[in-house]
Scaffold this active site. Structure first.
Site, short mmCIF file in Angstrom:
data_model
loop_
_atom_site.label_atom_id
_atom_site.label_comp_id
_atom_site.label_asym_id
_atom_site.label_seq_id
_atom_site.Cartn_x
_atom_site.Cartn_y
_atom_site.Cartn_z
N SER A 149 0.85 -1.20 0.00
CA SER A 149 0.00 0.00 0.00
C SER A 149 0.88 1.25 0.00
O SER A 149 1.94 1.26 0.66
CB SER A 149 -0.88 0.00 1.25
OG SER A 149 -1.50 1.27 1.37
N TYR A 168 -1.73 -0.90 10.42
CA TYR A 168 -1.77 -1.39 9.03
C TYR A 168 -0.57 -0.86 8.24
O TYR A 168 0.13 -1.62 7.57
CB TYR A 168 -3.09 -0.94 8.40
CG TYR A 168 -3.23 -1.21 6.92
CD1 TYR A 168 -3.50 -2.50 6.45
CD2 TYR A 168 -3.12 -0.19 5.99
CE1 TYR A 168 -3.64 -2.74 5.09
CE2 TYR A 168 -3.26 -0.42 4.64
CZ TYR A 168 -3.52 -1.70 4.18
OH TYR A 168 -3.67 -1.93 2.83
N LYS A 172 2.59 -2.94 6.51
CA LYS A 172 2.89 -2.95 5.07
C LYS A 172 4.33 -2.49 4.82
O LYS A 172 4.98 -2.96 3.90
CB LYS A 172 1.89 -2.08 4.32
CG LYS A 172 0.47 -2.67 4.25
CD LYS A 172 0.40 -3.91 3.38
CE LYS A 172 -1.03 -4.37 3.15
NZ LYS A 172 -1.16 -5.51 2.24
N1 LIG Z 1 -8.80 -1.46 -1.15
C1 LIG Z 1 -7.84 -0.55 -1.12
O1 LIG Z 1 -8.08 0.67 -1.28
C2 LIG Z 1 -6.41 -0.95 -0.90
C3 LIG Z 1 -5.44 0.06 -0.89
C4 LIG Z 1 -4.10 -0.29 -0.72
C5 LIG Z 1 -3.75 -1.62 -0.56
N2 LIG Z 1 -4.73 -2.58 -0.55
C6 LIG Z 1 -4.30 -3.98 -0.39
O2 LIG Z 1 -4.93 -4.76 -1.39
C7 LIG Z 1 -5.18 -6.09 -0.90
C8 LIG Z 1 -6.65 -6.43 -1.06
O3 LIG Z 1 -7.42 -5.42 -0.44
P1 LIG Z 1 -9.01 -5.46 -0.45
O4 LIG Z 1 -9.48 -4.07 -0.32
O5 LIG Z 1 -9.49 -6.31 -1.57
O6 LIG Z 1 -9.28 -6.21 0.94
P2 LIG Z 1 -10.62 -6.91 1.50
O7 LIG Z 1 -11.78 -6.63 0.62
O8 LIG Z 1 -10.70 -6.53 2.95
O9 LIG Z 1 -10.27 -8.45 1.39
C9 LIG Z 1 -9.25 -8.98 2.18
C10 LIG Z 1 -9.03 -10.42 1.75
O10 LIG Z 1 -7.99 -10.97 2.57
C11 LIG Z 1 -8.48 -12.18 3.14
N3 LIG Z 1 -7.85 -12.46 4.42
C12 LIG Z 1 -7.81 -11.66 5.51
N4 LIG Z 1 -7.14 -12.27 6.50
C13 LIG Z 1 -6.76 -13.49 6.02
C14 LIG Z 1 -6.05 -14.58 6.56
N5 LIG Z 1 -5.59 -14.56 7.81
N6 LIG Z 1 -5.83 -15.68 5.77
C15 LIG Z 1 -6.29 -15.72 4.50
N7 LIG Z 1 -6.98 -14.71 3.93
C16 LIG Z 1 -7.21 -13.62 4.69
C17 LIG Z 1 -9.98 -11.96 3.29
O11 LIG Z 1 -10.64 -13.20 3.42
P3 LIG Z 1 -12.06 -13.36 4.20
O12 LIG Z 1 -13.11 -13.09 3.16
O13 LIG Z 1 -12.03 -14.77 4.67
O14 LIG Z 1 -12.07 -12.36 5.31
C18 LIG Z 1 -10.28 -11.27 1.95
O15 LIG Z 1 -10.32 -12.21 0.90
C19 LIG Z 1 -4.70 -6.08 0.55
O16 LIG Z 1 -3.37 -6.55 0.61
C20 LIG Z 1 -4.76 -4.60 0.93
O17 LIG Z 1 -3.87 -4.28 1.98
C21 LIG Z 1 -6.04 -2.26 -0.71
#
Ligand SMILES: NC(=O)c1ccc[n+]([C@@H]2O[C@H](COP(=O)([O-])OP(=O)(O)OC[C@H]3O[C@@H](n4cnc5c(N)ncnc54)[C@H](OP(=O)(O)O)[C@@H]3O)[C@@H](O)[C@H]2O)c1
Length: 269
Positions: A149, A168, A172
């Site tokens: 991130s 968080y 990261k």
């Molecule tokens: N969205 C953004 O704006 C943004 C910005 C910067 C970086 N990111 C990064 O992008 C990635 C995806 O983000 P997102 O927004 O799609 O997140 P999200 O919608 O919160 O989804 C998180 C995913 O991680 C899984 N997860 C969480 N803990 C886990 C564990 N212990 N073991 C296995 N799976 C686990 C969750 O599974 P469950 O369904 O089982 O909970 C879900 O599939 C992350 O690395 C996040 O830090 C996102």
């Protein structure tokens, strides 16, 4: 037949990686999730997409990850071309607090938040890489992509005055260095390690509450301080994943260890 394993494929960006990658029939896509029962969209996708296989493991469970790696090896003949570490713990409840902003008497909660973020976002990714690395090293493509991130970038954090979401962000930043350690070790073997930020992406599963809208407005105002050109609109998962995959396809071993954005550089928004 290129093979991909995506962690956190149950929803959000991970589900979108699975969708876009499996739309090419030549790709073999392994979607790693914790619980099929709460991954209805993925289960539906896999029911009519033969090149998607669902595997189950929590990224903090090394034994389960090794079992998943053995399942992948059985299907692919022992290799994996792309590992995409996407799963993460994102604390949405207390992300508005600064490190010194936890209410008096809740120091233990601050410690818990930091531990949980490190446990999943750093140790979980390291366990995942260790479980799948023997397969990646047998591939001719050899790419380990880790979703990080822009909030882990110290210069951007200072420029934006972004003091919140500390557990968080810290996790990261630590993750980025873990990726550099792997890059340093595997440079000569030709394994490409990359940390990449997907931008700000709308992965909400339900409409935001008025408080969440206000919280997001505050974050946008801060982030815009360091990125005045940004229109404040989050990307859709479709837009973000397309851009990230363009970068993934273009990186080579000379980029190994880099931390870049979905633009392929240090422009986070
Ligand atoms: N969205 C953004 O704006 C943004 C910005 C910067 C970086 N990111 C990064 O992008 C990635 C995806 O983000 P997102 O927004 O799609 O997140 P999200 O919608 O919160 O989804 C998180 C995913 O991680 C899984 N997860 C969480 N803990 C886990 C564990 N212990 N073991 C296995 N799976 C686990 C969750 O599974 P469950 O369904 O089982 O909970 C879900 O599939 C992350 O690395 C996040 O830090 C996102």
């Amino acid at each position: 037949m290129p093979s991909y394993l995506i962690t956190g494929a149950s929803r959000g960006i991970g589900l979108e990686f699975t969708r876009q990658l499996s739309s090419k029939v030549d790709n073999q896509v392994f979607a790693l999730i914790r619980n099929k029962g709460t991954a209805s969209e993925l289960v539906e996708l896999s029911s009519h997409t033969p090149n998607v296989r669902i595997l189950q493991a929590d990224v903090v469970d090394y034994k389960a990850l090794k079992t998943a790696a053995a399942e992948v090896a059985n299907v692919t003949g022992g290799t994996l071309d792309y590992l995409i570490n996407n799963a993460a713990y994102i604390d949405r409840e207390r992300q508005g607090l600064t490190l010194d902003g936890y209410p008096e008497g809740q120091e233990a909660l601050l410690g818990d938040d930091i531990h949980k973020s490190i446990q999943v976002n750093v140790i979980g990714v390291i366990h995942t890489i260790n479980a799948f690395l023997p397969l990646v090293s047998k591939s001719s493509i050899k790419k380990v992509i880790t979703i990080s991130s822009g909030v882990a970038d110290p210069e951007y954090t200072l420029a934006a005055g972004f003091a919140t979401a500390a557990p968080y962000s810290i996790s990261k930043a630590a993750l980025n260095l873990a990726i550099v350690k792997y890059a340093a070790k595997y440079q000569e073997e030709g394994i490409v390690f990359l940390s990449i930020s997907p931008g700000i992406v709308n992965t909400a599963q339900k409409p935001p509450t008025p408080e969440e809208v206000e919280g997001f407005k505050k974050i946008v105002a801060m982030l815009k301080k360091a990125a005045p050109h940004w229109d404040g609109q989050p990307l859709t998962p479709e837009q973000s994943v397309k851009m990230v995959l363009d970068v993934v396809n273009s990186v080579t071993i000379k980029d190994s260890g880099a931390f870049v954005s979905h633009f392929g550089d240090k422009q986070w928004l």
